[in-house]
Design a protein around this motif. Structure first.
Motif, PDB file in Angstrom:
ATOM      1  N   HIS A 188       2.868   4.359  -3.937  1.00 13.75           N
ATOM      2  CA  HIS A 188       3.086   3.278  -3.186  1.00 13.75           C
ATOM      3  C   HIS A 188       3.296   3.582  -1.829  1.00 13.75           C
ATOM      4  O   HIS A 188       4.166   4.493  -1.306  1.00 13.75           O
ATOM      5  CB  HIS A 188       4.638   2.762  -3.927  1.00 13.75           C
ATOM      6  N   ILE A 189       2.571   3.013  -1.055  1.00 13.32           N
ATOM      7  CA  ILE A 189       2.333   3.337   0.461  1.00 13.32           C
ATOM      8  C   ILE A 189       2.972   2.165   1.424  1.00 13.32           C
ATOM      9  O   ILE A 189       2.592   1.043   1.109  1.00 13.32           O
ATOM     10  CB  ILE A 189       0.743   3.495   0.904  1.00 13.32           C
ATOM     11  N   LEU A 190       3.741   2.530   2.274  1.00 12.20           N
ATOM     12  CA  LEU A 190       3.987   1.610   3.243  1.00 12.20           C
ATOM     13  C   LEU A 190       3.264   1.871   4.574  1.00 12.20           C
ATOM     14  O   LEU A 190       3.402   2.860   5.261  1.00 12.20           O
ATOM     15  CB  LEU A 190       5.697   2.051   3.617  1.00 12.20           C
ATOM     16  N   LEU A 191       2.388   0.934   5.007  1.00 13.63           N
ATOM     17  CA  LEU A 191       1.807   0.832   6.022  1.00 13.63           C
ATOM     18  C   LEU A 191       2.450   0.349   7.213  1.00 13.63           C
ATOM     19  O   LEU A 191       2.877  -0.591   7.157  1.00 13.63           O
ATOM     20  CB  LEU A 191       0.373   0.169   5.790  1.00 13.63           C
ATOM     21  N   ILE A 192       2.477   1.041   8.435  1.00 12.53           N
ATOM     22  CA  ILE A 192       3.603   0.655   9.585  1.00 12.53           C
ATOM     23  C   ILE A 192       2.342   0.446  10.554  1.00 12.53           C
ATOM     24  O   ILE A 192       1.410   0.934  10.932  1.00 12.53           O
ATOM     25  CB  ILE A 192       4.485   1.618   9.731  1.00 12.53           C
ATOM     26  N   ASP A 193       2.936  -0.482  11.646  1.00  9.78           N
ATOM     27  CA  ASP A 193       2.129  -0.602  12.781  1.00  9.78           C
ATOM     28  C   ASP A 193       3.484  -1.152  13.994  1.00  9.78           C
ATOM     29  O   ASP A 193       4.600  -1.484  13.505  1.00  9.78           O
ATOM     30  CB  ASP A 193       1.122  -1.741  12.966  1.00  9.78           C
ATOM     31  N   ASP A 194       2.890  -1.362  15.268  1.00 12.21           N
ATOM     32  CA  ASP A 194       4.100  -1.811  16.151  1.00 12.21           C
ATOM     33  C   ASP A 194       4.155  -3.456  16.044  1.00 12.21           C
ATOM     34  O   ASP A 194       5.185  -3.716  16.170  1.00 12.21           O
ATOM     35  CB  ASP A 194       3.598  -1.410  17.431  1.00 12.21           C
ATOM     36  N   ILE A 195       3.009  -3.922  16.099  1.00 13.02           N
ATOM     37  CA  ILE A 195       3.011  -5.609  16.053  1.00 13.02           C
ATOM     38  C   ILE A 195       1.910  -6.083  15.238  1.00 13.02           C
ATOM     39  O   ILE A 195       0.832  -5.396  15.023  1.00 13.02           O
ATOM     40  CB  ILE A 195       3.001  -6.045  17.571  1.00 13.02           C
ATOM     41  N   ILE A 196       2.430  -7.075  14.517  1.00  9.67           N
ATOM     42  CA  ILE A 196       1.315  -7.647  13.589  1.00  9.67           C
ATOM     43  C   ILE A 196       0.829  -9.246  14.233  1.00  9.67           C
ATOM     44  O   ILE A 196       1.996  -9.889  14.791  1.00  9.67           O
ATOM     45  CB  ILE A 196       1.643  -8.079  12.290  1.00  9.67           C
ATOM     46  N   THR A 197      -0.278  -9.578  14.492  1.00  7.94           N
ATOM     47  CA  THR A 197      -0.694 -10.701  15.150  1.00  7.94           C
ATOM     48  C   THR A 197      -1.588 -11.403  14.256  1.00  7.94           C
ATOM     49  O   THR A 197      -0.854 -12.243  13.459  1.00  7.94           O
ATOM     50  CB  THR A 197      -1.389 -10.438  16.453  1.00  7.94           C
ATOM     51  N   THR A 198      -2.867 -11.292  14.201  1.00 11.95           N
ATOM     52  CA  THR A 198      -3.771 -11.987  13.160  1.00 11.95           C
ATOM     53  C   THR A 198      -3.677 -11.194  11.891  1.00 11.95           C
ATOM     54  O   THR A 198      -3.939 -11.909  10.764  1.00 11.95           O
ATOM     55  CB  THR A 198      -5.191 -12.059  13.563  1.00 11.95           C
ATOM     56  N   GLY A 199      -3.392 -10.000  11.679  1.00 12.58           N
ATOM     57  CA  GLY A 199      -3.334  -9.285  10.645  1.00 12.58           C
ATOM     58  C   GLY A 199      -4.503  -8.342  10.517  1.00 12.58           C
ATOM     59  O   GLY A 199      -4.624  -7.746   9.456  1.00 12.58           O
ATOM     60  N   ALA A 200      -5.508  -8.761  11.122  1.00 11.09           N
ATOM     61  CA  ALA A 200      -6.802  -8.081  10.940  1.00 11.09           C
ATOM     62  C   ALA A 200      -6.877  -6.439  10.782  1.00 11.09           C
ATOM     63  O   ALA A 200      -7.368  -5.996   9.997  1.00 11.09           O
ATOM     64  CB  ALA A 200      -7.824  -8.672  12.165  1.00 11.09           C
ATOM     65  N   THR A 201      -6.251  -5.763  11.833  1.00  9.38           N
ATOM     66  CA  THR A 201      -6.300  -4.295  11.648  1.00  9.38           C
ATOM     67  C   THR A 201      -5.337  -3.943  10.518  1.00  9.38           C
ATOM     68  O   THR A 201      -6.108  -2.933   9.785  1.00  9.38           O
ATOM     69  CB  THR A 201      -5.311  -3.757  12.988  1.00  9.38           C
ATOM     70  N   LEU A 202      -4.609  -4.596  10.012  1.00 12.35           N
ATOM     71  CA  LEU A 202      -3.748  -4.163   8.889  1.00 12.35           C
ATOM     72  C   LEU A 202      -4.582  -4.385   7.765  1.00 12.35           C
ATOM     73  O   LEU A 202      -4.612  -3.533   6.720  1.00 12.35           O
ATOM     74  CB  LEU A 202      -2.415  -4.655   8.957  1.00 12.35           C
ATOM     75  N   GLU A 203      -5.339  -5.522   7.706  1.00  9.85           N
ATOM     76  CA  GLU A 203      -6.126  -5.784   6.739  1.00  9.85           C
ATOM     77  C   GLU A 203      -7.241  -4.864   6.328  1.00  9.85           C
ATOM     78  O   GLU A 203      -7.426  -4.180   5.311  1.00  9.85           O
ATOM     79  CB  GLU A 203      -6.620  -7.233   6.934  1.00  9.85           C
ATOM     80  N   ALA A 204      -7.905  -4.235   7.580  1.00  9.99           N
ATOM     81  CA  ALA A 204      -8.987  -3.395   7.290  1.00  9.99           C
ATOM     82  C   ALA A 204      -8.325  -2.074   6.774  1.00  9.99           C
ATOM     83  O   ALA A 204      -8.964  -1.059   6.170  1.00  9.99           O
ATOM     84  CB  ALA A 204      -9.466  -3.155   8.789  1.00  9.99           C
ATOM     85  N   CYS A 205      -7.035  -1.665   7.409  1.00  8.44           N
ATOM     86  CA  CYS A 205      -6.190  -0.461   6.900  1.00  8.44           C
ATOM     87  C   CYS A 205      -6.051  -0.371   5.413  1.00  8.44           C
ATOM     88  O   CYS A 205      -6.280   0.590   4.382  1.00  8.44           O
ATOM     89  CB  CYS A 205      -5.242  -0.325   7.711  1.00  8.44           C
ATOM     90  N   VAL A 206      -5.784  -1.496   4.805  1.00 14.13           N
ATOM     91  CA  VAL A 206      -5.315  -1.748   3.343  1.00 14.13           C
ATOM     92  C   VAL A 206      -6.777  -1.601   2.615  1.00 14.13           C
ATOM     93  O   VAL A 206      -6.583  -1.066   1.550  1.00 14.13           O
ATOM     94  CB  VAL A 206      -4.889  -3.181   3.141  1.00 14.13           C
ATOM     95  N   ILE A 207      -7.794  -2.469   3.000  1.00 13.11           N
ATOM     96  CA  ILE A 207      -9.210  -2.176   2.425  1.00 13.11           C
ATOM     97  C   ILE A 207      -9.465  -0.640   2.363  1.00 13.11           C
ATOM     98  O   ILE A 207     -10.066  -0.193   1.280  1.00 13.11           O
ATOM     99  CB  ILE A 207     -10.152  -2.908   3.226  1.00 13.11           C
ATOM    100  N   ALA A 208      -9.207   0.216   3.466  1.00 12.83           N
ATOM    101  CA  ALA A 208      -9.788   1.558   3.169  1.00 12.83           C
ATOM    102  C   ALA A 208      -8.826   2.433   2.425  1.00 12.83           C
ATOM    103  O   ALA A 208      -9.291   2.789   1.495  1.00 12.83           O
ATOM    104  CB  ALA A 208      -9.437   2.055   4.799  1.00 12.83           C
ATOM    105  N   LEU A 209      -7.508   1.911   2.541  1.00 12.41           N
ATOM    106  CA  LEU A 209      -6.540   2.612   1.392  1.00 12.41           C
ATOM    107  C   LEU A 209      -6.785   2.394   0.034  1.00 12.41           C
ATOM    108  O   LEU A 209      -6.498   3.226  -1.040  1.00 12.41           O
ATOM    109  CB  LEU A 209      -5.043   2.231   1.717  1.00 12.41           C
TER     110      LEU A 209
END
Length: 225
Positions: A188-209
Motif C-alpha cells: 500500500h503506497i502513499l504517493l505525496i507531492d506539494d500541490i495538486i492542481t489538475t492531478g496530471a502529474t500524480l495520475e502519471a505517477c500512479v500509472i507507473a506505480l
C-alpha cells in the motif's frame, strides 16, 4: 546563551508575513498559523481529491492538508519551500499531517511513502526535492518507510504553470519509470507531492506505480488548488 545571541543578530521570522517570531513560535507566527485554510478532507471522509481521479486511475484514498489560492498565504508558504530553500516548511507540514493521519485506519496501513520525483537535473539545480522532508516526517508519524529510489523521472520538463489538464497530462506520459520494482509488490503506497492542481502529474505517477504487482495507491499532498 549562544542561541539567544544568534536570534538577536539573525532573528527568526515568519515564513509568510516576515514578522519576528516569539520564543514559543516555530516557522509561522500564531496569526498566520490560524489563517492557514485547512481542508479537513481526511477527517470528514470528503472525496474531493479522490473525485479528481475518477475514470482516470484507481486511487484508494486521497487528501490535501491546505487550500491553495493565488497570492494567498499557502502560495507564500510553498514559494518559500520550493524556491527559497526553506526545507523546514516541509518538516512542519509533514509533522502536522502525519499527526492527523496516524489515527485514521486507512493511512495507518501504508507500507511505503513515495514522493513525486524531480528529474536529476532539476534536483541538482534546486539542491533538494521540496517534498522530501514532508515525506520523511509523514513516515515517522505513520511508522512506515520513506522510499525515493523506486519512482524516477526520466525527462526534464518545463514549468507546468498556465497549462491546462490535457497539456499537463500529455507532457507527463512516459516520463516516469520504476526502479527496484520488487520493493513495491503487494504494498500500500502513499504517493505525496506539494500541490495538486489538475492531478496530471500524480495520475502519471500512479500509472507507473501500477506496473508493479498488486499495489494499492493513496495520495497525500500539502495543498490543493
Amino acid at each position: 546563551m549562544l542561541t539567544s545571541v544568534l536570534d538577536l543578530i539573525f532573528p527568526k521570522v515568519c515564513y509568510t508575513c516576515t514578522s519576528i517570531l516569539n520564543d514559543n513560535e516555530l516557522h509561522l507566527c500564531t496569526k498566520c498559523r490560524h489563517q492557514l485554510p485547512v481542508t479537513n478532507f481526511h477527517k470528514t471522509n470528503d472525496p474531493t481529491v479522490e473525485k479528481m481521479f475518477y475514470g482516470r486511475v484507481k486511487v484508494e484514498r486521497a487528501t490535501a492538508l491546505l487550500r491553495f489560492t493565488k497570492k494567498g498565504i499557502v502560495q507564500k508558504l510553498l514559494h518559500q519551500l520550493k524556491y527559497k530553500g526553506q526545507e523546514d516548511i516541509g518538516l512542519f507540514l509533514g509533522d502536522w499531517l502525519g499527526e492527523e493521519l496516524k489515527s485514521i485506519e486507512h493511512y495507518a496501513s501504508v507500507d511505503l511513502i513515495i514522493p513525486v520525483p524531480l528529474h536529476n537535473r532539476k534536483k541538482r539545480k534546486r539542491g533538494y526535492n521540496q517534498v522530501e522532508r514532508f515525506g520523511k516526517h509523514l513516515a515517522l508519524a505513520l511508522n512506515t518507510t520513506y522510499c525515493d529510489d523506486v519512482l524516477l523521472k526520466t525527462t526534464d520538463t518545463k514549468s507546468q504553470v498556465n497549462k491546462n489538464r490535457f497539456a499537463r497530462w500529455n507532457d507527463k506520459t512516459e516520463l516516469f519509470t520504476l526502479h527496484n520494482t520488487h520493493k513495491l509488490n503487494n504494498k500500500h503506497i502513499l504517493l505525496i507531492d506539494d500541490i495538486i492542481t489538475t492531478g496530471a502529474t500524480l495520475e502519471a505517477c500512479v500509472i507507473a506505480l501500477n506496473k508493479a504487482t498488486n499495489v494499492k495507491v493513496s495520495i497525500a499532498t500539502m495543498a490543493i488548488a
